[in-house]
Design a protein around this motif. Structure first.
Motif, mmCIF file in Angstrom:
data_model
loop_
_atom_site.group_PDB
_atom_site.id
_atom_site.type_symbol
_atom_site.label_atom_id
_atom_site.label_comp_id
_atom_site.label_asym_id
_atom_site.label_seq_id
_atom_site.Cartn_x
_atom_site.Cartn_y
_atom_site.Cartn_z
ATOM 1 N N SER A 1 -4.261 -22.402 35.081
ATOM 2 C CA SER A 1 -4.472 -23.505 36.035
ATOM 3 C C SER A 1 -3.660 -23.265 37.304
ATOM 4 C CB SER A 1 -4.122 -24.857 35.404
ATOM 5 O OG SER A 1 -2.726 -25.001 35.243
ATOM 6 N N GLU B 1 -3.132 -29.724 40.502
ATOM 7 C CA GLU B 1 -4.473 -29.714 39.910
ATOM 8 C C GLU B 1 -5.551 -30.342 40.799
ATOM 9 O OE1 GLU B 1 -6.450 -32.272 37.514
ATOM 10 O OE2 GLU B 1 -4.741 -33.448 36.822
ATOM 11 N N HIS C 1 -8.801 -27.130 34.493
ATOM 12 C CA HIS C 1 -7.663 -28.045 34.653
ATOM 13 C C HIS C 1 -7.584 -29.066 33.516
ATOM 14 C CE1 HIS C 1 -6.360 -25.984 38.166
ATOM 15 N NE2 HIS C 1 -7.647 -25.844 38.471
ATOM 16 N N ALA D 1 -3.415 -21.200 29.128
ATOM 17 C CA ALA D 1 -4.273 -22.162 29.845
ATOM 18 C C ALA D 1 -3.488 -22.837 30.971
ATOM 19 C CB ALA D 1 -4.816 -23.206 28.869
ATOM 20 N N LEU D 2 -2.210 -23.074 30.709
ATOM 21 C CA LEU D 2 -1.358 -23.672 31.753
ATOM 22 C C LEU D 2 -1.160 -22.668 32.899
ATOM 23 C CD1 LEU D 2 0.507 -25.879 32.834
ATOM 24 C CD2 LEU D 2 2.301 -25.063 31.269
ATOM 25 N N ARG D 3 -0.890 -21.417 32.525
ATOM 26 C CA ARG D 3 -0.723 -20.380 33.563
ATOM 27 C C ARG D 3 -2.010 -20.224 34.381
ATOM 28 N NH1 ARG D 3 -0.471 -13.930 33.070
ATOM 29 N NH2 ARG D 3 0.410 -13.497 35.116
ATOM 30 N N SER E 1 7.320 -24.986 33.342
ATOM 31 C CA SER E 1 6.252 -24.389 32.534
ATOM 32 C C SER E 1 6.717 -23.126 31.815
ATOM 33 C CB SER E 1 5.069 -24.028 33.433
ATOM 34 O OG SER E 1 5.528 -23.160 34.470
ATOM 35 N N THR F 1 -1.222 -28.214 27.240
ATOM 36 C CA THR F 1 0.180 -28.609 27.451
ATOM 37 C C THR F 1 0.550 -29.780 26.547
ATOM 38 O OG1 THR F 1 0.014 -27.835 29.732
ATOM 39 C CG2 THR F 1 1.848 -29.305 29.230
ATOM 40 N N ALA G 1 -5.848 -27.055 30.747
ATOM 41 C CA ALA G 1 -4.394 -26.953 30.964
ATOM 42 C C ALA G 1 -3.687 -28.232 30.510
ATOM 43 C CB ALA G 1 -4.103 -26.685 32.439
#
Ligand code: HEM
Length: 357
Positions: free
Chosen positions: A72, A294, A132, A68-70, A196, A139, A135
């Motif tokens: 975003s 973001e 976003h 999910a972070l990637r 990240s 995180t 993410a």
């Protein structure tokens, strides 16, 4: 007398200014009991709970949180401060996934898009707000991460981002710095964003070894990635490998060519090294760079950062992996001494893959 009156007036005005500055931020109690600074944010608390239950396996820092972070990043970086490169952090990667998932740099993104889509459809959020928010929440499940900001109110995306906006691990440092500069980011911010990769693994760089982590602690938002990328290693002969992978001396671990080179480039090496064992610096700089990422291409958003869960703390230290020491570091920043670290005791171990990849 006149002076005394003036100074009294100044004291009163100054005192009032201090009073205003010291006033606590306004808080709203939502119908479900949650507290936030803006009533419009109340609708996000059930979405956060929905994400934790239905996407992040009950608030885990696992594969879905990493991806999910990637996602975003891959969504937001489709943007140029000079215009003409997409709507930025607009959720186009979710809404126009038919197009954007065809791009080479988006390899491996299909799983998280497939995972997010049904959850997204149970919410009233725009694709950009959903991507976003997910993410920031994912995180927050990683111990040691900062509590990321979340700004709310993105309109639906108008079009897919064009191809070739997402950096690839085979890109040169010049090309990476140039692409990030085009999106408004300085070299220090690239290093900050690459924190990240402390909660990351690769599935498609080498499809024969899915889930291969980038550092030995992929479930902890620590500074270990900055140590392990500096351990002894060489680029593949010629101009790097075909896939963007550089051999890691740690069994079971993968190193991206781009991380390897950024760790050693004069423009980025000193901040890379300074991140080691400086959890507060990493958290602060990553949080600031993510706050910028973001909202790329967005306007008139409402600050709903207080809906983002507070991440569990990380109280450990960066360490040399077992059997490694200062001798194995390829120090690229000469301006400051390399930090003193202890070595994890015991024999060499292999880093297991991240499950679910
Ligand atoms: C120079 C820039 C970057 C390059 C070349 C790069 C490249 C990559 C590659 C090749 C992977 C592995 C994909 C796979 O095989 O599954 C990956 C994973 C990842 N990247 Fe990056 N990345 C960059 C910047 C970023 C940024 C800025 C972020 C977030 C702010 C980010 C977050 C992640 C995460 C969290 C993963 C792990 C995903 C997972 O484990 O499922 N990356 N990156």
């Amino acid at each position: 007398m006149a002076f005394a009156q003036l100074s009294t007036l100044i004291a009163l005005v100054f005192g009032a200014a201090q009073f205003v500055a010291a006033a606590p931020p306004r808080k709203i109690r939502c119908a479900d009991g949650n507290v936030t600074s803006n009533a419009v944010c109340c609708q996000l608390f059930p979405v956060v709970a929905n994400l934790q239950e239905n996407l992040f396996d009950g608030a885990q820092c696992g594969e879905e949180a990493h991806s999910a972070l990637r996602l975003s990043f891959h969504d937001a970086i489709g943007f140029s401060i000079h215009g003409g490169k997409g709507g930025g952090a607009d959720g186009s990667i979710l809404a126009f996934n038919d197009t954007e998932l065809q791009f080479h740099a988006n390899g491996g993104i299909d799983d998280i898009v497939a995972g997010q889509f049904p959850v997204f459809q149970t919410t009233n959020l725009s694709p950009g707000d959903f991507v976003h928010l997910a993410a920031a929440v994912g995180t927050a499940n990683c111990p040691g991460a900062p509590q990321l900001e979340f700004f709310f109110g993105r309109p639906p995306p108008k079009a897919p981002a064009p191809d070739l906006t997402v950096p690839e691990p085979t890109d040169s440092v010049d090309a990476i710095i140039e692409r990030f500069a085009d999106a408004g980011f300085a070299p220090d911010e690239i290093v900050a964003l690459l924190s990240s990769h402390t909660v990351a693994a690769a599935d498609v760089v080498d499809v024969t070894i899915p889930g291969t982590p980038f550092d030995s602690t992929p479930f902890t938002f620590d500074t270990q990635i900055f140590v392990e990328t500096l351990l002894v290693g060489t680029l593949f002969p010629g101009n790097g490998s075909q896939s963007g992978e550089v051999l890691s001396p740690i069994p079971g671990e993968m190193r991206l060519q781009s991380d390897f080179e950024l760790a050693r480039d004069p423009r980025t090496a000193c901040l890379w090294q300074a991140m080691i064992n400086d959890q507060t610096r990493m958290q602060t700089q990553f949080k600031a760079a993510m706050a910028k990422l973001e909202v790329l291409g967005q306007r008139n958003l409402v600050d709903c950062s207080d809906v983002v869960p507070v991440p569990p703390p990380f109280r450990g230290q960066a360490m040399f992996p077992a059997t490694f020491s200062r001798r194995d570091i390829q120090q690229a920043c000469q301006a400051t001494p390399f930090p003193t670290l202890e070595t994890i005791p015991g024999p060499e171990t292999s880093v297991p893959p991240v499950p679910g990849s």
